[in-house]
Design a protein around this motif. Structure first.
Motif, PDB file in Angstrom:
ATOM      1  N   ALA A 111       0.639   7.637   1.523  1.00 25.03           N
ATOM      2  CA  ALA A 111      -0.523   7.894   2.381  1.00 25.03           C
ATOM      3  C   ALA A 111      -1.597   6.809   2.254  1.00 25.03           C
ATOM      4  O   ALA A 111      -2.627   6.857   2.921  1.00 25.03           O
ATOM      5  CB  ALA A 111      -1.121   9.258   2.040  1.00 25.03           C
ATOM      6  N   LEU A 112      -1.356   5.837   1.376  1.00 25.68           N
ATOM      7  CA  LEU A 112      -2.359   4.787   1.152  1.00 25.68           C
ATOM      8  C   LEU A 112      -2.331   3.771   2.300  1.00 25.68           C
ATOM      9  O   LEU A 112      -1.258   3.351   2.720  1.00 25.68           O
ATOM     10  CB  LEU A 112      -2.016   4.083  -0.158  1.00 25.68           C
ATOM     11  N   TRP A 125      -3.430  11.100  -6.660  1.00 24.78           N
ATOM     12  CA  TRP A 125      -3.261   9.664  -6.906  1.00 24.78           C
ATOM     13  C   TRP A 125      -4.579   9.081  -7.428  1.00 24.78           C
ATOM     14  O   TRP A 125      -4.610   8.315  -8.394  1.00 24.78           O
ATOM     15  CB  TRP A 125      -2.842   8.955  -5.616  1.00 24.78           C
ATOM     16  N   ILE A 142      -8.106   5.294   0.641  1.00 20.92           N
ATOM     17  CA  ILE A 142      -7.593   6.674   0.625  1.00 20.92           C
ATOM     18  C   ILE A 142      -8.043   7.449   1.856  1.00 20.92           C
ATOM     19  O   ILE A 142      -7.708   8.618   2.018  1.00 20.92           O
ATOM     20  CB  ILE A 142      -8.017   7.452  -0.653  1.00 20.92           C
ATOM     21  N   ASP A 189       0.840  -1.207   0.000  1.00 21.40           N
ATOM     22  CA  ASP A 189       0.000   0.000   0.000  1.00 21.40           C
ATOM     23  C   ASP A 189       0.874   1.256   0.000  1.00 21.40           C
ATOM     24  O   ASP A 189       0.762   2.116  -0.861  1.00 21.40           O
ATOM     25  CB  ASP A 189      -1.003  -0.012   1.171  1.00 21.40           C
ATOM     26  N   ARG A 190       1.805   1.322   0.935  1.00 18.78           N
ATOM     27  CA  ARG A 190       2.688   2.500   1.053  1.00 18.78           C
ATOM     28  C   ARG A 190       3.564   2.688  -0.173  1.00 18.78           C
ATOM     29  O   ARG A 190       4.002   3.792  -0.460  1.00 18.78           O
ATOM     30  CB  ARG A 190       3.601   2.354   2.272  1.00 18.78           C
ATOM     31  N   LEU A 205      -4.207  12.233  -1.183  1.00 19.61           N
ATOM     32  CA  LEU A 205      -4.355  11.181  -2.193  1.00 19.61           C
ATOM     33  C   LEU A 205      -5.212  11.602  -3.386  1.00 19.61           C
ATOM     34  O   LEU A 205      -5.484  10.803  -4.273  1.00 19.61           O
ATOM     35  CB  LEU A 205      -4.937   9.925  -1.537  1.00 19.61           C
ATOM     36  N   HIS A 254       1.524   4.575  -2.729  1.00 20.01           N
ATOM     37  CA  HIS A 254       1.530   5.979  -2.311  1.00 20.01           C
ATOM     38  C   HIS A 254       1.731   5.986  -0.805  1.00 20.01           C
ATOM     39  O   HIS A 254       1.059   5.223  -0.093  1.00 20.01           O
ATOM     40  CB  HIS A 254       0.217   6.670  -2.683  1.00 20.01           C
TER      41      HIS A 254
END
Ligand code: ATP
Length: 406
Positions: free
Chosen positions: A238-239, A279, A269, A232-233, A276, A236
């Protein structure tokens, strides 16, 4: 071969297909259908590899079997529709990656190379359909043993670097098949993630794989693996893959009419929707889908704090009328009481007045914003049970529109 031949022959339309292959280059069932047949699952369509010109073979088959051909530009592929099972034909090919994460360059090659370009051993099997090869399993990478052992295994060490979407595919198949990443594959996945490989993939390719992952019945398990691998990270910073929240929101989606995939994306998100935003734009969802995801992520959790059981319907209506069903699902997953949300869905979301602006204008009210406000207030009072029936609605709306004390 353990009834594989019989299972192939039992597929809808297969005897006719087998009988129509005369004079065509060798053809094979490949990929997911072989995996599914070995697991005893029924494929819905068949990927068929042709050691020759696939569009030409598709035209010949459609002519003999009475189907329609749809040709696709990329990679010499064609689909034959109108048969009991849809056939996706592709010329067997080799692939090479000019740049990590980019789409591959392709050129025709034999079956062995076609299987060698694939993601995992259990997706790199074929079953012959032509002549004496009919029903024979081609399994050069030990896919069947891995399938039986519940192991997701890449074919070579560069696999995740060449195509990091395979990281998402790996956790998706692991979740679906109740399998795990084979230890060396797990090491390679972690190394690719640590090297930042997922960031080399276009948003659209991430979207396609992420949507398939979130659509799985076992999506929360796949999200758990994403989190363990820090995939996940890597997509992104922040994901946040949160399997418990995803699981709750998917359940809640069934109650609110939300799209479970969009609701789960909103959870992904949800940690930092502002950071995000771009993204999310990069995934190139439709405008409507993007807005529903973003809105749900922003307003869903907050709704949980302001909704309460047996709150006045007019207030409830004002709070929820602009929210997509995905926001309601997130509110429920964030601890909102069920009563107001379900009451809104059942009784309020579709509520309308029996009178319209035209009725007020016909009664002499001038078109103005005040007219709209009078109708809105009339609807609120109707929802709270203070007026009922067309006559009462009209009388109240007229009184409000004319500025008389309400
Ligand atoms: P599903 O049941 O999820 O649809 P599938 O195996 O049919 O499974 P597809 O995404 O339709 O999955 O892909 C068809 C086949 O193409 C796979 O079985 C695999 O052999 C190959 N494939 C798909 N994506 C990749 C990839 N990114 N890298 C290598 N091979 C791939």
């Amino acid at each position: 071969m353990d009834g594989l031949r019989e299972r192939i022959e039992a597929l809808p339309g297969m005897p006719e297909l087998l009988g129509a292959l005369d004079g065509l280059p060798p053809v094979y069932v490949v990929g997911g259908a072989v995996r599914d047949l070995l697991r005893g699952a029924q494929p819905l369509d068949l990927d068929v590899a042709v050691e020759g010109d696939a569009p030409e073979a598709a035209r010949a088959l459609a002519g003999r079997l009475g189907g329609e051909v749809v040709e696709h530009d990329r990679f010499g592929t064609a689909t034959v529709t109108g048969l009991p099972l849809e056939l996706n034909l592709a010329t067997t090919r080799r692939e090479s990656y000019a740049a990590p994460g980019a789409l591959p360059d392709v050129e025709p090659a034999g079956l062995a190379e076609d299987l060698g370009r694939r993601d995992f051993t259990f997706n790199a099997m074929a079953v012959g359909l032509s002549g004496p090869d009919a029903g024979v399993l081609h399994d050069p990478h030990g896919g069947r043993a891995d399938l039986d052992a519940g192991l997701v295994r890449v074919l070579h060490d560069q696999s995740f670097i060449d195509d990091p979407t395979r990281l998402l595919r790996a956790v998706r198949y692991a979740a679906r098949l109740g399998a795990e990443l084979e230890p060396h594959t797990d090491d390679l996945a972690r190394a690719a993630i640590a090297a930042g490989a997922p960031a080399t993939v276009s948003g659209k390719r991430v979207r396609d794989e992420l949507i398939d992952l979130l659509a799985e019945h076992e999506a929360p398990t796949a999200l758990k693996s994403m989190r363990t691998l820090q995939l996940d990270r890597a997509l992104h910073p922040a994901l946040e893959a949160d399997p418990e929240r995803a699981s709750s929101v998917m359940l809640a989606a069934g109650e609110t009419g939300a799209d479970p995939v969009l609701a789960a994306l909103a959870v992904l998100i949800g940690g930092d929707p502002a950071a995000l935003g771009s993204w999310l734009d990069g995934l190139a969802l439709s405008r409507d889908e993007r807005d529903r995801v973003a809105r749900a992520a922003v307003s869903g959790p907050g709704l949980a704090g302001v909704l309460f059981t047996e709150m006045p319907s007019s207030e409830l209506y004002d709070l929820l009328r602009r929210e997509p069903p995905e926001a309601l699902a997130l509110a429920l997953a964030s601890g909102a009481p069920g009563e107001p949300v379900l009451r809104y869905i059942a009784d309020l979301a579709g509520a309308r007045l029996a009178v319209t602006g035209d009725d007020l204008i016909a009664a002499g009210v001038r078109p103005s914003p005040a007219l709209g406000r009078a109708l809105e207030e009339t609807l609120r009072r109707k929802l709270d049970g203070q007026v009922s029936g067309r006559d009462e609605e009209l009388a109240l709306a007229l009184e409000l529109a004319r500025g008389a004390p309400g």
